[in-house]
Design a protein around this motif. Structure first.
Motif, PDB file in Angstrom:
ATOM      1  N   LEU A  37     -19.209 -27.575  22.600  1.00 22.41           N
ATOM      2  CA  LEU A  37     -19.734 -28.256  23.786  1.00 22.41           C
ATOM      3  C   LEU A  37     -19.670 -29.766  23.629  1.00 22.41           C
ATOM      4  CD1 LEU A  37     -21.062 -28.128  26.538  1.00 22.41           C
ATOM      5  CD2 LEU A  37     -23.288 -27.911  25.381  1.00 22.41           C
ATOM      6  N   ASN A  59     -17.643 -32.231  26.004  1.00 26.50           N
ATOM      7  CA  ASN A  59     -18.333 -33.344  26.683  1.00 26.50           C
ATOM      8  C   ASN A  59     -17.684 -34.686  26.360  1.00 26.50           C
ATOM      9  OD1 ASN A  59     -20.164 -31.707  28.004  1.00 26.50           O
ATOM     10  ND2 ASN A  59     -21.743 -31.869  26.405  1.00 26.50           N
ATOM     11  N   GLN A  70     -16.559 -26.942  29.932  1.00 33.21           N
ATOM     12  CA  GLN A  70     -17.957 -27.329  29.724  1.00 33.21           C
ATOM     13  C   GLN A  70     -18.893 -26.193  30.151  1.00 33.21           C
ATOM     14  OE1 GLN A  70     -19.688 -30.244  32.400  1.00 33.21           O
ATOM     15  NE2 GLN A  70     -20.546 -31.370  30.629  1.00 33.21           N
TER      16      GLN A  70
END
Length: 447
Positions: free
Chosen positions: A17, A21, A425
């Motif tokens: 993640l 990001n 995401q």
């Protein structure tokens, strides 16, 4: 092995993640700035290269301004020099008219003086931003910044276009030609300086007197050759042609008389004196006599460049005899030439006398040539500046394109990547949520 203290699945999902990001943030920055290299941290090498190129672009913008200023200055000078040339051509027309018989030379001289004043006005006004390239106030070249050359080591060298100033001023003080007033020691001494081939040619202080033994006669289809034997500063040479068929203003012809004079300068040789007298007489024949009469004068060639020959027609003409008188004096003043002090020799043009009118005919050609050469020089410089302006504009565009290729983002690619990262995401968040729920399953072991 299951553990409630260490959740490896959650840690893996969390790292994924974070990576998604981070990439999503970079893509969003790329889209918002339009650049894939917006700062040195994005790509230090590309960033450094792009900044150097950007500095060159700004430098060439300044060069473009310099070229525009220089181009305007040269254009003003060229237009002024072309106008001066036109005015001198108008002046020549007045001088040619003064060669004819039955003309009001005083009125013609008034017109010539008016044209001289107009030339002064044009030269004085030919400035751009205070810079005048034709008024003779300076001999310094005008340097126009034209380029910045960068070598492989990054060293920068400026390049300039040099524009030569041209002196077209008519205000520089001049000295008028003054025919000598001192006789040669005797006829032999005079003949050593200036000699004709005719039997009765006598070169002394005797004034012109047609029909006496101090004149020669050139009959139809005949000629006489004159030789410049010696030259010294102040030596004064005179040729008088009488009974020449001259055009009359308004039509017709009449027998006329003209005087041609030249006072030698310190730098003159025998060829220079012969050429000047040849030019004067030729200009008169061309302006004031009919071409069918066949009046010509030619300068010698090879070893005879110190001679010139006057021809009275040919076998096809029926001209009357031409009376010729030639004399030499010493102690004269050469006066300012057509090339000294810009166009100041215009001040010496005086067509109110025969000698002044014929001398002005040769002088004006030299002045026109000088103004024409100035126009050509400025035209060449202006053309070069225009070429450089075009090149700098194209070069600047090329540099901008090069910078864009290095640092600009591919928006189509960025848009597609943004959508993919957004999906990644969402999946990464879902994966982390699942991983975080794994320890809950351990509770079932204790029920």
């Amino acid at each position: 092995m299951s553990s409630i203290l260490t959740n490896n699945g959650a840690m893996t999902a969390l790292q994924t993640l974070k990576s998604v990001n981070s990439n999503l943030t970079k893509t969003q920055d790329m889209i918002s700035t339009g650049k894939k290299v917006a700062s040195a941290k994005d790509n230090s090498a590309i960033f450094a290269i792009s900044k150097v190129m950007e500095s060159d672009v700004k430098g060439f913008k300044a060069i473009s301004d310099s070229l525009s200023l220089g181009q305007s200055s040269v254009a003003v000078a060229r237009n002024a020099s072309e106008t001066v040339t036109d005015l001198l051509i108008d002046m020549k027309a007045k001088i040619v008219a003064a060669q004819e018989e039955n003309v009001d030379r005083s009125s013609i001289q008034t017109d010539i003086d008016a044209l001289e004043e107009q030339i002064k006005s044009v030269v004085s006004a030919a400035q751009f931003n205070g810079l005048n390239l034709i008024d003779g106030s300076s001999t310094d070249k005008m340097n126009i910044l034209a380029s910045l050359d960068r070598d492989a080591n990054g060293n920068v060298t400026s390049r300039h276009i040099e524009v030569e100033r041209q002196n077209l001023s008519v205000s520089t003080p001049v000295t008028a030609q003054t025919f000598g007033g001192t006789d040669a020691a005797n006829t032999a001494a005079a003949s050593a300086i200036f000699q004709g081939s005719g039997a009765n040619t006598i070169h002394d202080d005797t004034v012109f007197d047609p029909g006496t033994n101090n004149t020669d006669t050139i009959s139809n289809n005949a000629n006489e050759t004159f030789t410049i034997g010696q030259v010294a500063e102040g030596n004064s040479y005179q040729i008088v042609l009488d009974n020449v068929t001259v055009n009359v203003a308004g039509g017709g012809t009449t027998a006329g008389q003209r005087t041609f004079e030249y006072v030698a300068r310190a730098t003159d040789g025998t060829e220079d004196v012969a050429r000047n007298l040849t030019n004067q007489i030729n200009a008169f024949f061309g302006a004031a006599t009919g071409s069918g009469l066949g009046y010509t004068v030619t300068q010698g060639t090879g070893t005879n460049t110190n001679q010139f020959t006057i021809n009275n027609g040919d076998a096809g003409t029926s001209n009357g005899d031409i009376n010729i008188f030639a004399r030499v004096q010493t102690g004269g003043t050469a006066g300012s030439s057509a090339s000294s002090g810009g166009l100041s020799a215009v001040q010496n043009i005086d067509v109110t006398t025969d000698a002044g009118a014929t001398g002005a005919l040769d002088a004006i050609d030299g002045l026109i040539k000088q103004a024409t050469n100035a126009s050509a020089a400025f035209g060449s410089a202006e053309s070069r500046v225009e070429t450089q302006v075009s090149f700098v504009s194209k070069l600047t565009d090329s540099l901008k394109s090069g910078i864009g290729a290095l640092v600009d983002a591919n928006m189509e690619e960025a848009s597609a990547r943004l959508q993919a990262l957004q999906v990644q995401q969402q999946l990464a968040v879902q994966s982390l949520s699942i991983a975080n729920q794994a320890p809950q399953s351990i509770l079932s072991l204790f029920r």
